[in-house]
Design an enzyme around this catalytic site. Structure first.
Site, PDB file in Angstrom:
ATOM      1  N   HIS A   1       4.247  15.595   6.880  1.00 25.39           N
ATOM      2  CA  HIS A   1       4.304  16.499   5.736  1.00 25.39           C
ATOM      3  C   HIS A   1       2.997  17.255   5.549  1.00 25.39           C
ATOM      4  O   HIS A   1       1.930  16.816   5.976  1.00 25.39           O
ATOM      5  CB  HIS A   1       4.650  15.713   4.480  1.00 25.39           C
ATOM      6  CG  HIS A   1       6.035  15.155   4.487  1.00 25.39           C
ATOM      7  ND1 HIS A   1       6.564  14.482   3.418  1.00 25.39           N
ATOM      8  CD2 HIS A   1       7.014  15.188   5.433  1.00 25.39           C
ATOM      9  CE1 HIS A   1       7.806  14.127   3.698  1.00 25.39           C
ATOM     10  NE2 HIS A   1       8.093  14.524   4.924  1.00 25.39           N
TER      11      HIS A   1
ATOM     12  N   GLU B   1       1.178  17.765   2.894  1.00 26.79           N
ATOM     13  CA  GLU B   1       0.182  17.031   2.115  1.00 26.79           C
ATOM     14  C   GLU B   1      -0.511  15.992   2.995  1.00 26.79           C
ATOM     15  O   GLU B   1      -1.735  15.818   2.931  1.00 26.79           O
ATOM     16  CB  GLU B   1       0.842  16.321   0.919  1.00 26.79           C
ATOM     17  CG  GLU B   1       1.594  17.247  -0.016  1.00 26.79           C
ATOM     18  CD  GLU B   1       3.088  17.375   0.305  1.00 26.79           C
ATOM     19  OE1 GLU B   1       3.876  17.557  -0.636  1.00 26.79           O
ATOM     20  OE2 GLU B   1       3.467  17.291   1.495  1.00 26.79           O
TER      21      GLU B   1
ATOM     22  N   CYS C   1       6.762  14.164  -2.025  1.00 28.90           N
ATOM     23  CA  CYS C   1       7.709  13.056  -1.892  1.00 28.90           C
ATOM     24  C   CYS C   1       6.952  11.751  -2.165  1.00 28.90           C
ATOM     25  O   CYS C   1       5.732  11.751  -2.343  1.00 28.90           O
ATOM     26  CB  CYS C   1       8.311  13.034  -0.488  1.00 28.90           C
ATOM     27  SG  CYS C   1       7.147  12.480   0.785  1.00 28.90           S
TER      28      CYS C   1
ATOM     29  N   CYS D   1       4.039  10.981   0.361  1.00 31.02           N
ATOM     30  CA  CYS D   1       2.858  11.797   0.099  1.00 31.02           C
ATOM     31  C   CYS D   1       2.192  11.403  -1.211  1.00 31.02           C
ATOM     32  O   CYS D   1       0.972  11.373  -1.306  1.00 31.02           O
ATOM     33  CB  CYS D   1       3.225  13.275   0.087  1.00 31.02           C
ATOM     34  SG  CYS D   1       3.705  13.884   1.721  1.00 31.02           S
TER      35      CYS D   1
END
Length: 151
Positions: free
Chosen positions: A78, A80, A106, A109
């Site tokens: 991801h 992040e 999410c 993260c």
């Protein structure tokens, strides 16, 4: 021409970073900022050196995994996570930083951002992950949709 606010400036950079994404389902960009200085950026896609999902296909699509669930069933990292990893890789401390992201984090993260010492998250698009919202709420991190809060 009107000068953009800091939120507008950093979110526009996150949106631009998202253009590098190789994910077939969602393009996400993230920017870590402290004292009005960019520390690190990240976008979602396959780990460095591995085939992009454009070539390898989307595992989540093949398995019909809905958004907001089973995050581990993905070849990609991801945005992040990539921003945190890039900062760590280059020895950049992100404790006390703000994350600007095109999407709400999410749960995976969220946990990383809590432990990395991020103190604020500004996101443009919501993401359906109730556990992430709960953890961030309990962590004390300020989480706000883009456009709310600081001018």
């Amino acid at each position: 021409m009107t000068r953009p606010s800091w939120d507008e400036y950093f979110m526009s950079i996150a949106q631009h970073v998202a253009e590098r994404s190789t994910c077939l389902r969602r393009h996400t960009g993230a920017v870590l900022v402290k004292d009005k200085r960019i520390l690190s950026t990240g976008y979602n896609g396959a780990p460095s050196g591995l085939a992009h999902c454009e070539q390898a296909g989307c595992l989540r699509e093949r398995l019909s995994v809905p958004s907001g669930s089973n995050h581990e069933l993905c070849r990609g990292i991801h945005a992040e996570q990539n921003a945190v990893v890039q900062a760590a890789r280059h020895g950049i401390a992100i404790d006390g930083s703000t994350l600007y992201s095109t999407h709400q984090p999410c749960v995976l993260c969220a946990k990383i951002l809590v432990n990395a010492g991020v103190t604020e998250i500004v996101y443009a698009e919501p993401y359906p992950d109730a556990l992430a919202e709960e953890l961030l709420d309990k962590s004390g991190i300020v989480v706000r949709p883009y456009g709310e809060g600081r001018p």
